[in-house]
Design an enzyme around this catalytic site. Structure first.
Site, PDB file in Angstrom:
ATOM      1  N   THR A 202       9.071  -1.316   6.669  1.00 13.53           N
ATOM      2  CA  THR A 202       9.623  -0.518   7.768  1.00 13.53           C
ATOM      3  C   THR A 202      11.140  -0.475   7.719  1.00 13.53           C
ATOM      4  O   THR A 202      11.753   0.586   7.856  1.00 13.53           O
ATOM      5  CB  THR A 202       9.166  -1.095   9.121  1.00 13.53           C
ATOM      6  OG1 THR A 202       7.751  -0.927   9.246  1.00 13.53           O
ATOM      7  CG2 THR A 202       9.855  -0.403  10.275  1.00 13.53           C
TER       8      THR A 202
ATOM      9  N   LYS B   3      20.761   3.379  10.351  1.00 11.43           N
ATOM     10  CA  LYS B   3      22.189   3.102  10.172  1.00 11.43           C
ATOM     11  C   LYS B   3      22.891   4.237   9.450  1.00 11.43           C
ATOM     12  O   LYS B   3      24.063   4.525   9.704  1.00 11.43           O
ATOM     13  CB  LYS B   3      22.393   1.780   9.412  1.00 11.43           C
ATOM     14  CG  LYS B   3      21.741   0.573  10.052  1.00 11.43           C
ATOM     15  CD  LYS B   3      21.994   0.483  11.543  1.00 11.43           C
ATOM     16  CE  LYS B   3      21.099  -0.546  12.211  1.00 11.43           C
ATOM     17  NZ  LYS B   3      19.737  -0.099  12.519  1.00 11.43           N
TER      18      LYS B   3
ATOM     19  N   LEU C 124      18.736   2.401  22.297  1.00 15.25           N
ATOM     20  CA  LEU C 124      20.171   2.677  22.390  1.00 15.25           C
ATOM     21  C   LEU C 124      20.733   3.211  21.078  1.00 15.25           C
ATOM     22  O   LEU C 124      21.589   4.103  21.071  1.00 15.25           O
ATOM     23  CB  LEU C 124      20.927   1.424  22.815  1.00 15.25           C
ATOM     24  CG  LEU C 124      20.658   0.909  24.229  1.00 15.25           C
ATOM     25  CD1 LEU C 124      21.629  -0.212  24.575  1.00 15.25           C
ATOM     26  CD2 LEU C 124      20.769   2.024  25.265  1.00 15.25           C
TER      27      LEU C 124
ATOM     28  N   LYS D 177       0.807  -1.223   0.000  1.00 18.78           N
ATOM     29  CA  LYS D 177       0.000   0.000   0.000  1.00 18.78           C
ATOM     30  C   LYS D 177       0.836   1.267   0.000  1.00 18.78           C
ATOM     31  O   LYS D 177       0.373   2.320  -0.432  1.00 18.78           O
ATOM     32  CB  LYS D 177      -0.933   0.005   1.200  1.00 18.78           C
ATOM     33  CG  LYS D 177      -0.228   0.082   2.548  1.00 18.78           C
ATOM     34  CD  LYS D 177      -1.227   0.079   3.692  1.00 18.78           C
ATOM     35  CE  LYS D 177      -0.525   0.198   5.040  1.00 18.78           C
ATOM     36  NZ  LYS D 177      -1.484   0.211   6.164  1.00 18.78           N
TER      37      LYS D 177
ATOM     38  N   ILE E 291      16.491  -0.398  19.748  1.00 16.48           N
ATOM     39  CA  ILE E 291      16.071   0.846  19.103  1.00 16.48           C
ATOM     40  C   ILE E 291      16.404   2.053  19.978  1.00 16.48           C
ATOM     41  O   ILE E 291      16.910   3.072  19.504  1.00 16.48           O
ATOM     42  CB  ILE E 291      14.569   0.797  18.781  1.00 16.48           C
ATOM     43  CG1 ILE E 291      14.287  -0.300  17.750  1.00 16.48           C
ATOM     44  CG2 ILE E 291      14.077   2.148  18.267  1.00 16.48           C
ATOM     45  CD1 ILE E 291      12.817  -0.556  17.498  1.00 16.48           C
TER      46      ILE E 291
ATOM     47  N   HIS F 266      46.549 -11.301   9.823  1.00 12.42           N
ATOM     48  CA  HIS F 266      47.125 -10.429  10.850  1.00 12.42           C
ATOM     49  C   HIS F 266      47.624  -9.143  10.214  1.00 12.42           C
ATOM     50  O   HIS F 266      48.292  -9.180   9.177  1.00 12.42           O
ATOM     51  CB  HIS F 266      48.299 -11.130  11.545  1.00 12.42           C
ATOM     52  CG  HIS F 266      49.005 -10.240  12.542  1.00 12.42           C
ATOM     53  ND1 HIS F 266      48.492  -9.980  13.777  1.00 12.42           N
ATOM     54  CD2 HIS F 266      50.175  -9.555  12.437  1.00 12.42           C
ATOM     55  CE1 HIS F 266      49.321  -9.162  14.427  1.00 12.42           C
ATOM     56  NE2 HIS F 266      50.359  -8.896  13.628  1.00 12.42           N
TER      57      HIS F 266
ATOM     58  N   HIS G 164      16.495  -9.667   8.950  1.00 13.90           N
ATOM     59  CA  HIS G 164      17.145 -10.830   8.341  1.00 13.90           C
ATOM     60  C   HIS G 164      16.441 -12.133   8.706  1.00 13.90           C
ATOM     61  O   HIS G 164      16.470 -13.088   7.935  1.00 13.90           O
ATOM     62  CB  HIS G 164      18.635 -10.891   8.680  1.00 13.90           C
ATOM     63  CG  HIS G 164      18.989 -10.628  10.101  1.00 13.90           C
ATOM     64  ND1 HIS G 164      18.991  -9.374  10.652  1.00 13.90           N
ATOM     65  CD2 HIS G 164      19.372 -11.465  11.097  1.00 13.90           C
ATOM     66  CE1 HIS G 164      19.362  -9.440  11.918  1.00 13.90           C
ATOM     67  NE2 HIS G 164      19.586 -10.698  12.215  1.00 13.90           N
TER      68      HIS G 164
ATOM     69  N   GLY H 108      16.355  -1.072  24.983  1.00  8.90           N
ATOM     70  CA  GLY H 108      16.639  -2.118  24.016  1.00  8.90           C
ATOM     71  C   GLY H 108      17.397  -1.582  22.821  1.00  8.90           C
ATOM     72  O   GLY H 108      17.998  -0.500  22.860  1.00  8.90           O
TER      73      GLY H 108
END
Length: 460
Positions: A42, A52, A183, A35, A181, A439, A316, A179
């Site tokens: 989201t 992000k 933080l 729609k 979101i 390394h 994910h 939680g």
């Protein structure tokens, strides 16, 4: 009415569009109902991706202001252009949503634009137009949860959606919920100059993560300047044109906090209203669709995935379920290994975990060995100036099979992939320890933690 499509997916978020694409790849004639004017749900529009983008921009701003001098770089006159930062976020979102639209075209998937609802076990109505389908996948996702005494007005009392579009940096941002979101978005505005206070009802932040990560993360966030009130309940909110006042209470008594905005980040709820579930006979519980291991609802031919069903509300996870569900429909088999789904918090440092926590192992009475390795002992972390945190590997004391990996540190979101791969192949801690890691790299911390499981760590 004859079948118009083999598969109709209602919802074009990460679970829905992946299910549609995978179904098309397997030869099904597919339609996807959405729609909103853009695809991606989201996650892409008002969740994972824009947050992000802001996390990255705010991190660079903070580095320029406070951390470049130690590298011998002098940056004078650093200033913030919030409108430009938000515009960059919007460009990223727009590009990715257009990319998904292109993927639907490439895979010959019909985008049915409008609001979809069930019109029977083999039919979907989109704004009153009825389409037949042999199979239907419900993938409508979730919406932010509010509290009875903190209803969203998206002005003073805001959801995560509102927090992604503020026109100015708050002087004081109150965050209800410690939680992921809360933080992440709290971190964005702290870096940009806001005072941030987190109010959490429980006795810890990040309640779904391993206890060691939760405790250490609280120390890190406090060190960065965020304030926390744990075991605290918000009882009332009073808003005015310029501020909001929260009345709360905890073991120490009553508490009054004033801020420009209150971000309510107490979780999300399944977006199932208006789908016609009850009329179609689809069984639900607390708004979630009840499904079996094959994602089938109580009505044959109707499936559900993602935030609409039980399990962690992660993009994910929804993608994996969407792909598996399409494979079950087209080929009869598909699976998701839920213990191997990583959970990630994109603060700085990042937090990531997969598998069982130490507390869960104790609950299941599993004998374990635990190896830890601090990033302050990792050469690459030293060079990056990112020494906070550790890697923690939990293995079965008898078989050495890796049961869980938990990381707090720079790049944890990328490092956890190796751990997930190892667990998917039922690897032991020794298997990880025997792999040659480059390394100097952050990934060496995984090797050292695996060695530490058996008391063999070289560099501590």
């Amino acid at each position: 009415m004859s079948d118009d499509f083999d598969l109709i997916v209602i919802g074009a978020g990460p679970g829905g569009y992946v299910a549609a694409i995978r179904g098309a790849q397997l030869g099904l004639k597919v339609a996807c109902v959405e729609k909103n004017p853009t695809l991606g749900g989201t996650c892409l529009n008002v969740g994972c991706i824009p947050s992000k983008a802001l996390l990255q921009s705010s991190e660079l701003y903070e580095q320029a202001r406070t951390r470049l001098e130690e590298h011998g770089v002098t940056a004078a006159g650093v200033s913030l252009d919030l409108a430009r930062m938000m515009a960059r976020k919007e460009r990223i979102v727009q590009g990715l949503t257009q990319g998904i639209e292109g993927l639907l075209r490439k895979n010959k998937i019909t985008w049915l634009r409008g609001t979809g609802k069930l019109a029977g076990p083999r039919a979907v109505s989109v704004d009153g137009v009825k389409y037949g389908a042999k199979h239907i996948i419900l993938a409508t996702g979730s919406a932010p949860s509010s509290l009875p005494n903190l209803p969203f007005d998206e002005d003073r009392i805001i959801s995560s959606t509102g927090a992604l579009a503020l026109k100015e940096v708050p002087r004081h941002l109150l965050v209800v919920g410690g939680g992921i979101i809360g933080l992440e978005l709290g971190s964005v505005y702290r870096r940009l100059g806001a005072k941030v206070t987190v109010i959490e009802f429980l006795d810890r932040i990040l309640p779904g993560m391993d206890g060691d990560l939760s405790r250490e993360m609280l120390k890190v966030m406090k060190k960065q300047g965020m304030e926390f009130h744990l075991r605290t309940k918000v009882v009332e909110a009073k808003t005015s044109r310029k501020e909001v006042k929260l009345l709360a209470e905890n073991g120490s008594g009553k508490l009054e906090l004033k801020g420009d905005h209150v971000l309510v980040a107490v979780g999300r709820k399944p977006y199932s209203a208006g789908l016609g579930l009850e009329e179609a006979g689809v069984a639900t519980e607390h708004g979630r669709v009840l499904v079996n291991r094959r994602f089938e609802s109580s009505v044959p031919g109707i499936y559900a995935i993602g935030d609409l069903v039980d399990g962690p509300m992660l993009a994910h996870k929804a993608e994996e379920e969407g792909s598996a569900c399409a494979e079950i429909i087209a080929r009869g088999h598909g699976r998701v290994e839920y213990l191997e789904i990583p959970s990630i918090i994109y603060t700085q440092p990042e937090v990531a975990g997969a598998g069982l926590s130490e507390e869960e192992c104790a609950e299941h009475r599993l004998p374990v060995r635990i190896g830890r390795y601090p990033f302050k002992a990792n050469p690459r972390a030293r060079c990056l100036g990112e020494e906070e945190g550790f890697v923690k590997i939990i293995s079965h004391a008898e078989t050495d099979r890796v049961l869980g990996v938990h990381i707090l540190g720079y790049g944890a979101s990328e490092l956890i992939a190796e751990a997930v791969l190892a667990m998917s192949f039922k690897a032991s801690a020794e298997d990880i320890a025997m792999v040659c890691h480059g390394h100097p790299t952050l990934s060496e911390a995984l090797k050292e933690a695996a060695l530490a499981v058996h008391g063999r760590s070289i560099h501590i």
